[in-house]
Design a protein around this motif. Structure first.
Motif, PDB file in Angstrom:
ATOM      1  N   MET A  83       0.847  -1.180   0.000  1.00 19.51           N
ATOM      2  CA  MET A  83       0.000   0.000   0.000  1.00 19.51           C
ATOM      3  C   MET A  83       0.891   1.242   0.000  1.00 19.51           C
ATOM      4  SD  MET A  83      -3.088   0.666   2.645  1.00 19.51           S
ATOM      5  CE  MET A  83      -3.892  -0.848   2.170  1.00 19.51           C
ATOM      6  N   ASP A  84       0.971   1.891  -1.165  1.00 20.32           N
ATOM      7  CA  ASP A  84       1.833   3.058  -1.316  1.00 20.32           C
ATOM      8  C   ASP A  84       1.095   4.351  -1.004  1.00 20.32           C
ATOM      9  OD1 ASP A  84       3.820   4.848  -2.012  1.00 20.32           O
ATOM     10  OD2 ASP A  84       3.591   4.568  -4.144  1.00 20.32           O
ATOM     11  N   GLY A  85      -0.176   4.417  -1.267  1.00 17.80           N
ATOM     12  CA  GLY A  85      -0.914   5.666  -1.099  1.00 17.80           C
ATOM     13  C   GLY A  85      -1.336   5.926   0.334  1.00 17.80           C
ATOM     14  N   VAL A  86      -1.082   7.150   0.806  1.00 17.93           N
ATOM     15  CA  VAL A  86      -1.500   7.524   2.156  1.00 17.93           C
ATOM     16  C   VAL A  86      -3.018   7.425   2.331  1.00 17.93           C
ATOM     17  CG1 VAL A  86      -1.573   9.423   3.827  1.00 17.93           C
ATOM     18  CG2 VAL A  86       0.536   8.934   2.598  1.00 17.93           C
ATOM     19  N   PRO A  87      -3.827   7.876   1.365  1.00 19.20           N
ATOM     20  CA  PRO A  87      -5.281   7.715   1.544  1.00 19.20           C
ATOM     21  C   PRO A  87      -5.712   6.253   1.688  1.00 19.20           C
ATOM     22  CG  PRO A  87      -4.851   9.311  -0.180  1.00 19.20           C
ATOM     23  CD  PRO A  87      -3.536   8.678   0.169  1.00 19.20           C
ATOM     24  N   LEU A  88      -5.054   5.361   0.960  1.00 22.07           N
ATOM     25  CA  LEU A  88      -5.372   3.931   1.103  1.00 22.07           C
ATOM     26  C   LEU A  88      -5.002   3.444   2.500  1.00 22.07           C
ATOM     27  CD1 LEU A  88      -4.189   2.420  -2.292  1.00 22.07           C
ATOM     28  CD2 LEU A  88      -6.521   2.799  -1.517  1.00 22.07           C
ATOM     29  N   PHE A  89      -3.847   3.881   2.974  1.00 24.79           N
ATOM     30  CA  PHE A  89      -3.394   3.489   4.303  1.00 24.79           C
ATOM     31  C   PHE A  89      -4.374   3.990   5.368  1.00 24.79           C
ATOM     32  CE2 PHE A  89      -0.807   4.285   8.133  1.00 24.79           C
ATOM     33  CZ  PHE A  89      -0.398   2.990   8.389  1.00 24.79           C
ATOM     34  N   TRP A  90      -4.807   5.239   5.253  1.00 28.35           N
ATOM     35  CA  TRP A  90      -5.786   5.786   6.207  1.00 28.35           C
ATOM     36  C   TRP A  90      -7.093   5.002   6.149  1.00 28.35           C
ATOM     37  CZ3 TRP A  90      -5.039  11.544   4.532  1.00 28.35           C
ATOM     38  CH2 TRP A  90      -3.886  12.054   5.115  1.00 28.35           C
ATOM     39  N   CYS A  91      -7.546   4.674   4.949  1.00 32.71           N
ATOM     40  CA  CYS A  91      -8.786   3.912   4.770  1.00 32.71           C
ATOM     41  C   CYS A  91      -8.660   2.546   5.449  1.00 32.71           C
ATOM     42  CB  CYS A  91      -9.086   3.757   3.287  1.00 32.71           C
ATOM     43  SG  CYS A  91     -10.569   2.799   2.937  1.00 32.71           S
ATOM     44  N   ALA A  92      -7.553   1.879   5.217  1.00 31.49           N
ATOM     45  CA  ALA A  92      -7.334   0.560   5.812  1.00 31.49           C
ATOM     46  C   ALA A  92      -7.302   0.647   7.331  1.00 31.49           C
ATOM     47  CB  ALA A  92      -6.033  -0.038   5.287  1.00 31.49           C
ATOM     48  N   ARG A  93      -6.604   1.631   7.850  1.00 28.58           N
ATOM     49  CA  ARG A  93      -6.539   1.814   9.302  1.00 28.58           C
ATOM     50  C   ARG A  93      -7.923   2.109   9.881  1.00 28.58           C
ATOM     51  NH1 ARG A  93      -1.753   2.883  12.289  1.00 28.58           N
ATOM     52  NH2 ARG A  93      -0.317   1.271  11.664  1.00 28.58           N
ATOM     53  N   PHE A  94      -8.689   2.954   9.191  1.00 28.19           N
ATOM     54  CA  PHE A  94     -10.045   3.293   9.630  1.00 28.19           C
ATOM     55  C   PHE A  94     -10.920   2.040   9.690  1.00 28.19           C
ATOM     56  CE2 PHE A  94     -14.450   4.494   8.639  1.00 28.19           C
ATOM     57  CZ  PHE A  94     -14.709   5.337   9.714  1.00 28.19           C
ATOM     58  N   LEU A  95     -10.734   1.141   8.712  1.00 29.17           N
ATOM     59  CA  LEU A  95     -11.514  -0.101   8.667  1.00 29.17           C
ATOM     60  C   LEU A  95     -10.993  -1.147   9.648  1.00 29.17           C
ATOM     61  CD1 LEU A  95     -12.015  -0.352   4.801  1.00 29.17           C
ATOM     62  CD2 LEU A  95     -13.747   0.235   6.517  1.00 29.17           C
ATOM     63  N   GLY A  96      -9.878  -0.866  10.314  1.00 29.06           N
ATOM     64  CA  GLY A  96      -9.345  -1.772  11.325  1.00 29.06           C
ATOM     65  C   GLY A  96      -8.388  -2.825  10.814  1.00 29.06           C
ATOM     66  N   TYR A  97      -7.885  -2.662   9.586  1.00 24.58           N
ATOM     67  CA  TYR A  97      -6.939  -3.640   9.048  1.00 24.58           C
ATOM     68  C   TYR A  97      -5.555  -3.421   9.641  1.00 24.58           C
ATOM     69  CZ  TYR A  97     -10.518  -4.612   5.514  1.00 24.58           C
ATOM     70  OH  TYR A  97     -11.668  -4.950   4.877  1.00 24.58           O
ATOM     71  N   PRO A  98      -4.808  -4.511   9.874  1.00 21.99           N
ATOM     72  CA  PRO A  98      -3.532  -4.419  10.578  1.00 21.99           C
ATOM     73  C   PRO A  98      -2.328  -4.089   9.678  1.00 21.99           C
ATOM     74  CG  PRO A  98      -4.020  -6.699  10.145  1.00 21.99           C
ATOM     75  CD  PRO A  98      -5.198  -5.893   9.624  1.00 21.99           C
ATOM     76  N   PHE A  99      -2.372  -2.963   8.990  1.00 19.27           N
ATOM     77  CA  PHE A  99      -1.228  -2.570   8.173  1.00 19.27           C
ATOM     78  C   PHE A  99      -0.250  -1.810   9.053  1.00 19.27           C
ATOM     79  CE2 PHE A  99      -4.410  -3.461   5.042  1.00 19.27           C
ATOM     80  CZ  PHE A  99      -3.687  -4.070   4.040  1.00 19.27           C
ATOM     81  N   PRO A 100       0.986  -2.295   9.192  1.00 20.70           N
ATOM     82  CA  PRO A 100       1.930  -1.648  10.115  1.00 20.70           C
ATOM     83  C   PRO A 100       2.394  -0.271   9.671  1.00 20.70           C
ATOM     84  CG  PRO A 100       3.004  -3.429   8.925  1.00 20.70           C
ATOM     85  CD  PRO A 100       1.549  -3.470   8.570  1.00 20.70           C
TER      86      PRO A 100
END
Length: 87
Positions: free
Chosen positions: A66-83
């Motif tokens: 996941m290179d995009g910051v918006p994707l990372f924020w979306c994943a974190r918001f959804l509770g996915y464990p992306f470090p």
């Protein structure tokens, strides 16, 4: 160690750190293995939505980070464990 991917907005992403990706690359070089590493951002996500072949290539890459910051924020918001975001 690379874990099973999580699907975010229709594409699988590997929940890895920069260190994990570094190990993936070094291992591929050491073993002379042909591997596909994709660094997906929002632009690529939109392109994949409109182009089935491009989507397939992303979905079947050996490692999709996941290179995009918006994707990372979306994943974190959804509770996915992306470090972390891996650019």
């Amino acid at each position: 160690m690379i874990k099973d991917p999580w699907c975010v907005l229709g594409l699988p992403f590997d929940p890895v750190s920069v260190a994990d990706v570094r190990g993936f690359i070094f291992d591929a070089v050491k073993n002379k293995a042909v591997k596909t590493l994709t660094t997906t951002n929002v632009n690529w996500l939109v392109l994949a939505h409109h182009d089935p072949l491009f989507r397939e290539r992303l979905a079947f890459s050996d490692l999709n980070v996941m290179d995009g910051v918006p994707l990372f924020w979306c994943a974190r918001f959804l509770g996915y464990p992306f470090p972390e975001r891996v650019a």
